[in-house]
Design a protein around this motif. Structure first.
Motif, PDB file in Angstrom:
ATOM      1  N   ARG A 228      70.183  30.236  31.851  1.00 31.87           N
ATOM      2  CA  ARG A 228      70.084  31.101  33.033  1.00 31.87           C
ATOM      3  C   ARG A 228      71.142  30.799  34.082  1.00 31.87           C
ATOM      4  O   ARG A 228      71.348  31.578  35.003  1.00 31.87           O
ATOM      5  N   SER A 229      71.819  29.658  33.967  1.00 30.98           N
ATOM      6  CA  SER A 229      72.859  29.317  34.934  1.00 30.98           C
ATOM      7  C   SER A 229      73.821  28.316  34.317  1.00 30.98           C
ATOM      8  O   SER A 229      73.476  27.617  33.352  1.00 30.98           O
ATOM      9  N   ASP A 230      75.013  28.224  34.889  1.00 28.17           N
ATOM     10  CA  ASP A 230      75.992  27.234  34.411  1.00 28.17           C
ATOM     11  C   ASP A 230      75.448  25.816  34.579  1.00 28.17           C
ATOM     12  O   ASP A 230      75.684  24.948  33.727  1.00 28.17           O
ATOM     13  N   ALA A 231      74.729  25.584  35.675  1.00 32.83           N
ATOM     14  CA  ALA A 231      74.200  24.235  35.914  1.00 32.83           C
ATOM     15  C   ALA A 231      73.226  23.818  34.818  1.00 32.83           C
ATOM     16  O   ALA A 231      73.264  22.676  34.337  1.00 32.83           O
ATOM     17  N   LYS A 232      72.353  24.745  34.416  1.00 31.94           N
ATOM     18  CA  LYS A 232      71.414  24.433  33.339  1.00 31.94           C
ATOM     19  C   LYS A 232      72.149  24.177  32.032  1.00 31.94           C
ATOM     20  O   LYS A 232      71.806  23.276  31.265  1.00 31.94           O
TER      21      LYS A 232
ATOM     22  N   VAL B 161      75.882  32.090  29.892  1.00 39.62           N
ATOM     23  CA  VAL B 161      74.894  32.430  30.919  1.00 39.62           C
ATOM     24  C   VAL B 161      74.362  33.850  30.702  1.00 39.62           C
ATOM     25  O   VAL B 161      75.130  34.813  30.627  1.00 39.62           O
TER      26      VAL B 161
ATOM     27  N   ALA C 132      71.626  35.486  32.928  1.00 36.05           N
ATOM     28  CA  ALA C 132      70.803  35.181  34.099  1.00 36.05           C
ATOM     29  C   ALA C 132      69.439  35.857  34.047  1.00 36.05           C
ATOM     30  O   ALA C 132      68.438  35.303  34.505  1.00 36.05           O
ATOM     31  N   ASP C 133      69.381  37.057  33.484  1.00 35.06           N
ATOM     32  CA  ASP C 133      68.133  37.822  33.439  1.00 35.06           C
ATOM     33  C   ASP C 133      68.047  38.521  32.092  1.00 35.06           C
ATOM     34  O   ASP C 133      68.746  39.507  31.852  1.00 35.06           O
TER      35      ASP C 133
END
Length: 341
Positions: free
Chosen positions: A32-36, A54, A56-57
């Motif tokens: 869902r995100s680059d950080a994850k 990614v 996201a949705d």
């Protein structure tokens, strides 16, 4: 061979990624995100065979298009695990039903658009919730099998979060089967679904075994800290270990026998007394925070509706882990992280 794993930060999906890498597949995971994605890649020691993209949705239109456009010629297998699983929803359609249904349809539409002739196998992570009728759970003479469907309707599934979750799994799975039938002249892939019961087992990485855990593992986590007066009367279900669920996902695309099958994963029934007994016997150091054993386990009390998954067991050909093993491993990891073992 490249395998796409949607929702790859999830409880099941992390084991799937590990097992795929151990078998030398290249894994493309959606996050869902680059950080994850960066965090998960670090946990896998930045294995060059594991990349993330990614999304996201998952419910957004064309959510997976950019992934298939980028890897259209590489992806041979799609394991769609991404779907919400929690009972905290307030807006059942927005939080559970629509993400599950639209997410499934979105990934299949992207296959059709970019990889109709290159994706060979698709596995959808469904649930026993799509199989069982909760209104018959107390009927000891009723038997479910892999052909059964929960009769929940769009209207009836929005009475509470539990039924909304059941509906989300049923309708999302039906979308997948219908999509394949409607596009059988266009699509090359063959499909199976994996329908696990309540999934216990340790987290793949110890750092994830803190705080509130994923919905199913939290059952054991909460009982470890619930105290001796905890009411266990409403806790009963079928169970399966997360490591067996991951193994089944790989076999679901590796075996010809799984084509067109709904693989029902259950190692048997349990109730709250079964878990309490295992915790008390195996973790005497946690006395005082554990629930008391005040009754009989699921196999010694009045039985309830049975899930006959003998067909699945014959196809997969391996023995599922026992309740004692999965409860012990789950609790031991939690207590270790807490410094109590």
């Amino acid at each position: 061979m490249s395998v796409l794993v949607t929702g790859c930060t999830g409880f099941i999906a992390q084991y799937i990624v590990r097992d795929l890498l151990q078998q030398n597949y290249k894994v493309i995971g959606t996050v869902r995100s680059d950080a994850k994605g960066d965090n998960l890649k670090n946990l896998f020691n930045n294995n060059p065979s594991f990349v993330t993209e990614v999304v996201a949705d998952i419910a957004a239109p064309s959510a997976f298009d950019h992934v298939f456009e980028k890897y259209s010629d590489e992806i041979k297998v799609v394991l769609h695990t991404a779907s919400p699983f929690h009972f905290n929803a307030k807006d059942y359609e927005k939080e559970l039903l629509i993400p599950a249904i639209h997410g499934t349809k979105s990934v299949l539409e992207s296959i059709k658009k970019y990889s109709a002739q290159t994706v060979e196998r698709v596995v959808i992570t469904s649930s026993i919730a799509a199989v069982k009728d909760p209104l018959k759970s107390a009927d000891k003479n009723f038997v479910y099998d892999e052909d059964s469907w929960n009769p929940v309707t769009w209207e009836s599934c929005q009475l509470n979060p539990q039924d909304a979750y059941r509906g989300s799994k049923k309708f999302a799975e039906q979308v997948a089967w219908d999509f394949l039938e409607e596009n059988k002249g266009v699509l090359k892939y063959k499909m199976a679904t994996v329908n696990p019961s309540m999934i216990f087992g340790p987290q793949l990485f110890d750092q994830n075994a803190t705080g509130v855990l994923n919905t199913s593992a939290e059952v054991i986590n909460s009982l470890l800290h619930s105290g001796p007066e905890t009411d266990l009367s409403n806790l009963k279900n079928d169970f399966v270990d997360v490591r067996d669920v991951s193994r089944a996902h790989l076999l679901a695309f590796q075996m010809d026998e799984t084509v067109g099958q709904r693989l029902g994963l259950s190692a048997g029934q349990f109730n709250g007394q079964d878990i309490a007994q295992i915790l008390n016997e195996r973790f005497p150091q946690a006395q005082g925070t554990l629930p008391k054993v005040t009754g009989e386990g699921a196999n010694k009390t009045e039985p309830y509706a049975k899930f006959d998954n003998s067909r699945t067991k014959k196809i997969l050909g391996f023995d599922f882990k026992s309740l004692e093993e999965t409860v012990y491993d789950t609790a031991a990891q939690i207590l270790k992280v807490e410094g109590k073992v």
